[in-house]
Design a protein around this motif. Structure first.
Motif, short mmCIF file in Angstrom:
data_model
loop_
_atom_site.label_atom_id
_atom_site.label_comp_id
_atom_site.label_asym_id
_atom_site.label_seq_id
_atom_site.Cartn_x
_atom_site.Cartn_y
_atom_site.Cartn_z
N THR A 197 0.83 -1.20 0.00
CA THR A 197 0.00 0.00 0.00
C THR A 197 0.87 1.26 0.00
N ILE A 198 1.90 1.26 0.81
CA ILE A 198 2.81 2.41 0.88
C ILE A 198 3.50 2.63 -0.46
N GLU A 199 3.95 1.56 -1.09
CA GLU A 199 4.63 1.67 -2.37
C GLU A 199 3.70 2.23 -3.45
N VAL A 200 2.45 1.76 -3.46
CA VAL A 200 1.49 2.24 -4.47
C VAL A 200 1.19 3.72 -4.25
N SER A 201 0.92 4.10 -3.02
CA SER A 201 0.58 5.51 -2.75
C SER A 201 1.77 6.42 -3.04
N THR A 202 2.98 5.96 -2.74
CA THR A 202 4.18 6.77 -3.02
C THR A 202 4.38 6.94 -4.51
N ALA A 203 4.20 5.85 -5.27
CA ALA A 203 4.36 5.93 -6.73
C ALA A 203 3.34 6.88 -7.33
N CYS A 204 2.11 6.82 -6.85
CA CYS A 204 1.07 7.72 -7.36
C CYS A 204 1.42 9.18 -7.04
N ARG A 205 1.86 9.41 -5.82
CA ARG A 205 2.21 10.78 -5.41
C ARG A 205 3.36 11.31 -6.26
N ASN A 206 4.35 10.47 -6.56
CA ASN A 206 5.49 10.90 -7.38
C ASN A 206 5.07 11.25 -8.81
N ARG A 207 4.01 10.63 -9.28
CA ARG A 207 3.52 10.90 -10.64
C ARG A 207 2.41 11.94 -10.67
N GLY A 208 2.02 12.44 -9.49
CA GLY A 208 1.00 13.48 -9.43
C GLY A 208 -0.40 12.99 -9.75
N ILE A 209 -0.68 11.72 -9.44
CA ILE A 209 -2.02 11.19 -9.67
C ILE A 209 -2.56 10.61 -8.37
N LYS A 210 -3.88 10.58 -8.24
CA LYS A 210 -4.52 10.04 -7.06
C LYS A 210 -4.57 8.51 -7.12
N VAL A 211 -4.56 7.89 -5.93
CA VAL A 211 -4.63 6.43 -5.88
C VAL A 211 -5.93 5.94 -6.49
N THR A 212 -7.03 6.63 -6.22
CA THR A 212 -8.32 6.24 -6.79
C THR A 212 -8.27 6.22 -8.31
N SER A 213 -7.67 7.25 -8.89
CA SER A 213 -7.57 7.32 -10.35
C SER A 213 -6.67 6.22 -10.89
N ALA A 214 -5.60 5.91 -10.16
CA ALA A 214 -4.68 4.86 -10.60
C ALA A 214 -5.36 3.49 -10.58
N PHE A 287 -1.41 4.31 -19.58
CA PHE A 287 -1.98 4.21 -18.24
C PHE A 287 -2.07 5.58 -17.55
N GLU A 288 -0.96 6.33 -17.54
CA GLU A 288 -0.96 7.60 -16.82
C GLU A 288 -1.91 8.60 -17.45
N ALA A 289 -2.05 8.58 -18.78
CA ALA A 289 -2.99 9.48 -19.44
C ALA A 289 -4.43 9.17 -19.04
N ILE A 290 -4.75 7.87 -18.95
CA ILE A 290 -6.08 7.46 -18.51
C ILE A 290 -6.31 7.90 -17.06
N ALA A 291 -5.29 7.70 -16.22
CA ALA A 291 -5.41 8.07 -14.81
C ALA A 291 -5.66 9.57 -14.66
N ARG A 292 -4.98 10.38 -15.47
CA ARG A 292 -5.17 11.84 -15.37
C ARG A 292 -6.54 12.25 -15.88
N GLU A 293 -7.03 11.58 -16.92
CA GLU A 293 -8.36 11.89 -17.42
C GLU A 293 -9.42 11.52 -16.37
N TYR A 298 -12.93 12.95 -11.27
CA TYR A 298 -13.07 12.87 -9.82
C TYR A 298 -12.89 14.22 -9.13
N ALA A 299 -12.15 15.13 -9.75
CA ALA A 299 -11.83 16.42 -9.13
C ALA A 299 -12.89 17.49 -9.38
N ARG A 300 -13.96 17.16 -10.08
CA ARG A 300 -14.98 18.17 -10.36
C ARG A 300 -15.56 18.74 -9.07
#
Length: 327
Positions: A197-214, A287-293, A298-300
């Motif tokens: 869980t820590i590794e996933v959340s850290t990777a998402c944070r480093n890429r500027g995407i939310k865990v939910t979106s990932a 993957f990252e493009a889909i996550a950002r879309e 989610y951010a609306r």
């Protein structure tokens, strides 16, 4: 042996809301099999200090605390039997005796190997229920979807762990008033978390995407790998939107609404992600493009969700759209 607990709470009754009635209708599909469609489960894998030889009294007491915090867990459904003049369905909870309630809803399954083995064997129940599986050290909470949603069940898990940590610290036979936390003064909970869980959340944070979106983007990519209809071009789904934060901004007590674990506080909105499947030899979206879309969806701003045509820029909150949308 648990000491008898007197009636601590008067009963209550209220009609079901629109979304609750919707899930009540869905639940009926499983009645012939004594099951309930769209039931929500949570499984917690627990470890106890070595000084606790038998965790059952602590788990049972924490379950009682959860019932005090969330009375709807013990409410049953009453429907009208008058076909000529049907009345709206209502939730009803009589005066509470916590000892009796725990006897009816807290079950120990000594012979069940794990939660995965338990899930397909659970039948429908009139209230929320709690199961302890000693072989796998798992605790399972089960509830009808009309009683709570996915975020609510996650909050119930958090509140249960808070109650359990307080019970371990103070003793399972201490007064309930000590174990029920005040708003803003929650006891601490164990902070150990899964390395994955820590590794996933850290990777998402480093890429500027939310865990939910990932997570959702991963679902999209995996789904796209399966055979599709020849006309398929995009991924479409209904996205569950948590309304608690939007509700809190219009309420006097933000903390109470945000932490509300029982009740159905969400709506489903259509979502479409294009370019998921390869087309004319072109590669699918990364993957990252889909996550950002997905993240943009989610951010609306739920309080300024829609600008009607010709409204001169005036917006409408999603809260104002939910009731007519559900109807």
């Amino acid at each position: 042996m648990n000491s008898p607990v007197p009636c601590l709470q008067d009963g209550f009754t209220r009609p079901l809301g629109n979304l609750e009635n919707f899930f009540k209708l869905l639940a009926k599909k499983g009645k012939p099999l004594k099951r309930e469609h769209w039931t929500v489960h949570l499984a917690l894998c627990l470890q106890f200090p070595g000084i606790i030889a038998d965790p059952v009294p602590y788990l049972r007491r924490a379950w009682q605390v959860l019932r005090l915090q969330h009375p709807t867990l013990g409410a049953t459904l009453q429907s009208s039997n008058d076909i000529a003049q049907p009345a709206p369905s209502r939730l009803i909870a009589g005066p509470l005796n916590l000892g009796d309630w725990a006897n009816q809803t807290f079950v120990v399954y000594d012979e069940v190997a794990c939660a995965d083995q338990l899930f397909p064997n659970l039948l429908s129940t009139p209230t929320a229920t709690c199961y302890w599986l000693p072989k796998s050290s798992e605790l399972v909470i089960k509830s009808s979807h009309r009683r709570t949603d996915g975020v609510g069940m996650a909050l119930l898990g958090r509140h249960f762990m808070l109650a359990l940590s307080g019970t371990i610290r103070s003793g399972h036979d201490c007064p309930l008033e000590v174990l029920v936390p005040n708003i803003g003064k929650e006891p601490s909970v164990p902070q150990a978390s899964s390395i994955t869980t820590i590794e996933v959340s850290t990777a998402c944070r480093n890429r500027g995407i939310k865990v939910t979106s990932a997570v959702h983007a991963a679902i999209v990519r995996v789904t796209a790998n399966f055979p599709q209809h020849p006309l398929s071009k995009s991924y479409t789904a209904f996205v569950p939107v948590d309304l608690r934060l939007a509700t809190a901004r219009t309420a006097a007590s933000d903390a109470k609404i945000v932490s509300e674990a029982t009740g159905v506080y969400f709506s489903g909105l259509p979502l479409c992600i294009s370019s998921v499947l390869p087309e004319d030899g072109k590669p699918r979206e990364e993957f990252e493009a889909i996550a950002r879309e997905l993240g943009a969806v989610y951010a609306r701003d739920l309080n300024h969700f829609w600008t009607p045509p010709g409204s001169a820029g005036q917006t409408i909150s999603l809260l104002d759209l939910v009731e007519p949308y559900v109807r």
